[in-house]
Write a protein that holds these residues in place. Structure first.
Motif, short mmCIF file in Angstrom:
data_model
loop_
_atom_site.label_atom_id
_atom_site.label_comp_id
_atom_site.label_asym_id
_atom_site.label_seq_id
_atom_site.Cartn_x
_atom_site.Cartn_y
_atom_site.Cartn_z
N VAL A 285 2.90 10.75 -4.92
CA VAL A 285 2.08 9.63 -4.44
C VAL A 285 2.20 8.46 -5.40
CG1 VAL A 285 -0.26 8.89 -3.88
CG2 VAL A 285 0.50 11.21 -3.29
N VAL A 286 2.47 7.29 -4.85
CA VAL A 286 2.62 6.07 -5.64
C VAL A 286 1.42 5.16 -5.37
CG1 VAL A 286 4.04 4.06 -6.13
CG2 VAL A 286 5.12 6.23 -5.48
N ASN A 287 0.61 4.93 -6.38
CA ASN A 287 -0.49 3.99 -6.27
C ASN A 287 0.00 2.60 -6.65
OD1 ASN A 287 -2.43 5.99 -5.56
ND2 ASN A 287 -2.59 6.58 -7.71
N LEU A 288 -0.24 1.63 -5.77
CA LEU A 288 0.29 0.29 -5.96
C LEU A 288 -0.82 -0.71 -6.29
CD1 LEU A 288 2.93 -0.29 -3.12
CD2 LEU A 288 3.35 0.00 -5.56
N SER A 289 -0.51 -1.59 -7.21
CA SER A 289 -1.37 -2.73 -7.50
C SER A 289 -0.49 -3.97 -7.50
CB SER A 289 -2.07 -2.55 -8.85
OG SER A 289 -2.91 -3.65 -9.13
N LEU A 290 -0.82 -4.94 -6.64
CA LEU A 290 0.01 -6.13 -6.46
C LEU A 290 -0.79 -7.40 -6.73
CD1 LEU A 290 1.53 -5.20 -2.96
CD2 LEU A 290 2.45 -4.59 -5.21
N ALA A 291 -0.12 -8.39 -7.30
CA ALA A 291 -0.68 -9.74 -7.41
C ALA A 291 0.19 -10.64 -6.53
CB ALA A 291 -0.68 -10.22 -8.85
N VAL A 292 -0.40 -11.18 -5.48
CA VAL A 292 0.36 -11.93 -4.48
C VAL A 292 0.01 -13.41 -4.56
CG1 VAL A 292 0.75 -12.25 -2.00
CG2 VAL A 292 0.56 -9.95 -2.96
N LEU A 293 1.03 -14.26 -4.56
CA LEU A 293 0.83 -15.71 -4.53
C LEU A 293 1.19 -16.22 -3.13
CD1 LEU A 293 0.21 -18.32 -6.12
CD2 LEU A 293 2.68 -18.48 -6.57
#
Length: 485
Positions: A285-293
């Motif tokens: 399982v891959v937990n993702l955290s993204l910062a999107v512009l």
């Protein structure tokens, strides 16, 4: 292969020069050269069209021969959980076709069979979307509303992974891939045939609707160490999570060959003499955290759904044995409408196609118990490592326990890590010794150790060799925040 205009013109000039000496000016712009170029251009175009029509005809003939045709768009099928409040005064019956939806959404799903729910009880049932395409694949716990509400009755889809994924109409390249798979199903014995056979496995409900199916398969060969030992694994994935024992067994039957309830024999897909074991593909399982512009004129709220769709599609496209690539994921997100830039905060690195079972870190829980034992009184040290058919992990930090004469050592149960199939235990070779030797194995349940390691017993592993070749990466949590610049 069709010739180019230049090739045809060159051949024509050579032929004219051979046939007559009266024509000598083939320079560009001359009358003869202009006529040759015009003829060559039309001939090249005609050859290309003929070649394309022949290729299309061959493909269509193959499609018809194998019964393959372009698939239209389909809607997702989700397993829904209906719960009726314990305060309800009577049971509720939902007829086949009862519709559910996403609050404030336009998509609807209809259940495929009539179900009755008693007060305080829950019922699981599949529902098919009335719309089609990838837009019908939605996050977990989003289908939460009945189109016609029923007092005390709630509904939800517990998983973001549908039983059957919604997909767009089949493209030409996808159709060609299906043709290849159909061809692979016609022969037997190699890994392509085995994987194609596994992909035919599915379970149906009483109405003939799929409730679970194999959507991805990978055969991995294994070198056995003794006769009649498994020499290959067929890793399978149902697109949702842990696979049911019923589907695993059915897939095993398909690979081996079986006789159905009507007495009809079905030839297996494996080679004669090989022993293949069907295994539920381990999920990482891959937990993702993204910062999107977002782009100018967009806000995070307006692009968030597009980003979620891109992430879900990326994971959907990953096959068993594929690596998780930060670069490829970033490209997929950047292709989403309204996204100017993205920074992947977690995880910080790409993940390999063939990971290893994680080394255990929990010290084993040890206790002294009375029982038949060959152990002398004293203090003992014990560690353990995970194992699978491909190797072992490093051992844990060791635990210690002191026993009296007539006592054995109890080791508490230990949960298996992803990709592990068992546990190896290493004990002091004598009371008070810090040198450890292999003493026992288990599948994770609590065990009692009553004797010392044998003379010459193997030491704890010095490196992690427990590969997971049948691994598949799946999406865990997804956190999207606004990037500042």
């Amino acid at each position: 292969m069709a010739q180019t205009t230049t090739q045809i013109a060159s051949d024509a000039i050579a032929t004219i020069s051979t046939e007559t000496s009266q024509v000598t000016n083939f320079n560009v712009g001359s009358l003869v050269r202009s006529l040759v170029d015009a003829f060559s251009s039309e001939s090249a175009l005609m050859e290309k069209e003929i070649e394309e029509q022949i290729a299309a005809g061959v493909l269509n003939a193959g499609y018809q021969l194998l019964g393959v045709s372009p698939a239209g768009a389909v809607g997702s099928v989700y397993l829904l959980t209906f719960s009726l409040s314990s305060t309800a005064t009577s049971s509720v019956t939902l007829a086949s076709g009862t519709a559910v939806t996403i609050p404030n959404g336009t998509l609807q799903w209809e259940i495929g069979q009539t179900v009755t729910i008693d007060p305080g009880q829950t019922v699981n049932v599949t529902a098919t979307c009335t719309s089609t395409g990838t837009i019908t694949n939605v996050p977990a716990d989003s289908i939460t509303q009945l189109v016609v509400p029923v007092a005390g009755l709630t509904v939800t889809n517990n998983s973001s992974q549908p039983v059957i994924q919604g997909r767009d109409a089949q493209s030409q390249s996808e159709l060609q891939a299906e043709l290849s798979q159909s061809i692979n199903q016609l022969h037997r014995g190699d890994y392509l045939a085995v994987e194609a056979g596994a992909l035919t496995s599915q379970l149906l409900d009483a109405s003939g609707n799929p409730t679970e199916q194999v959507v991805k398969a990978l055969e991995v060969d294994f070198v056995p160490t003794s006769a009649w030992q498994v020499n290959g694994f067929v890793y399978v994935y149902n697109g949702v999570g842990s696979m049911s024992s019923a589907l695993l067994q059915q897939t095993q039957n398909i690979i081996n060959g079986y006789t159905d309830t009507n007495g009809v024999k079905h030839t297996g897909y494996k080679a004669a003499g090989s022993i293949l074991q069907v295994v539920d593909a381990p999920e990482s399982v891959v937990n993702l955290s993204l910062a999107v512009l977002p782009k100018y004129g967009y806000s995070l709220s307006t692009v968030q759904t597009n980003v979620e769709d891109a992430v879900n599609q990326y994971f959907s496209n990953l096959d068993i044995g594929d690596a998780f690539s930060l670069t490829q994921l970033a490209y997929a997100i950047l292709a989403s409408p309204g996204v100017a830039d993205v920074q992947i905060l977690e995880p910080s690195t790409s993940l390999p196609a063939v990971p290893y079972v994680e080394n255990p870190t929990t010290i084993p829980a040890l206790s002294a118990v009375s029982g038949s034992t060959a152990l002398a009184s004293g203090t003992y040290t014990l560690a353990y490592s995970y194992n699978n058919p491909f190797g072992q992990t490093l051992a844990t930090a060791s635990g210690t326990v002191s026993i009296s004469s007539g006592q054995a050592i109890d080791v508490g149960s230990i949960p298996l890590a992803t990709g592990a199939t068992g546990i190896d235990y290493y004990l002091s070779i004598s009371a008070g010794s810090t040198t450890l030797g292999y003493v026992a194995s288990s599948s994770g349940q609590a065990i009692s150790i009553t004797s010392l390691p044998s003379s010459g017993a193997s030491l704890p592993p010095s490196s992690n060799t427990a590969q997971i070749p049948g691994n598949i990466y799946t999406l865990g949590t997804l956190n999207i925040t606004q990037a500042t610049s």
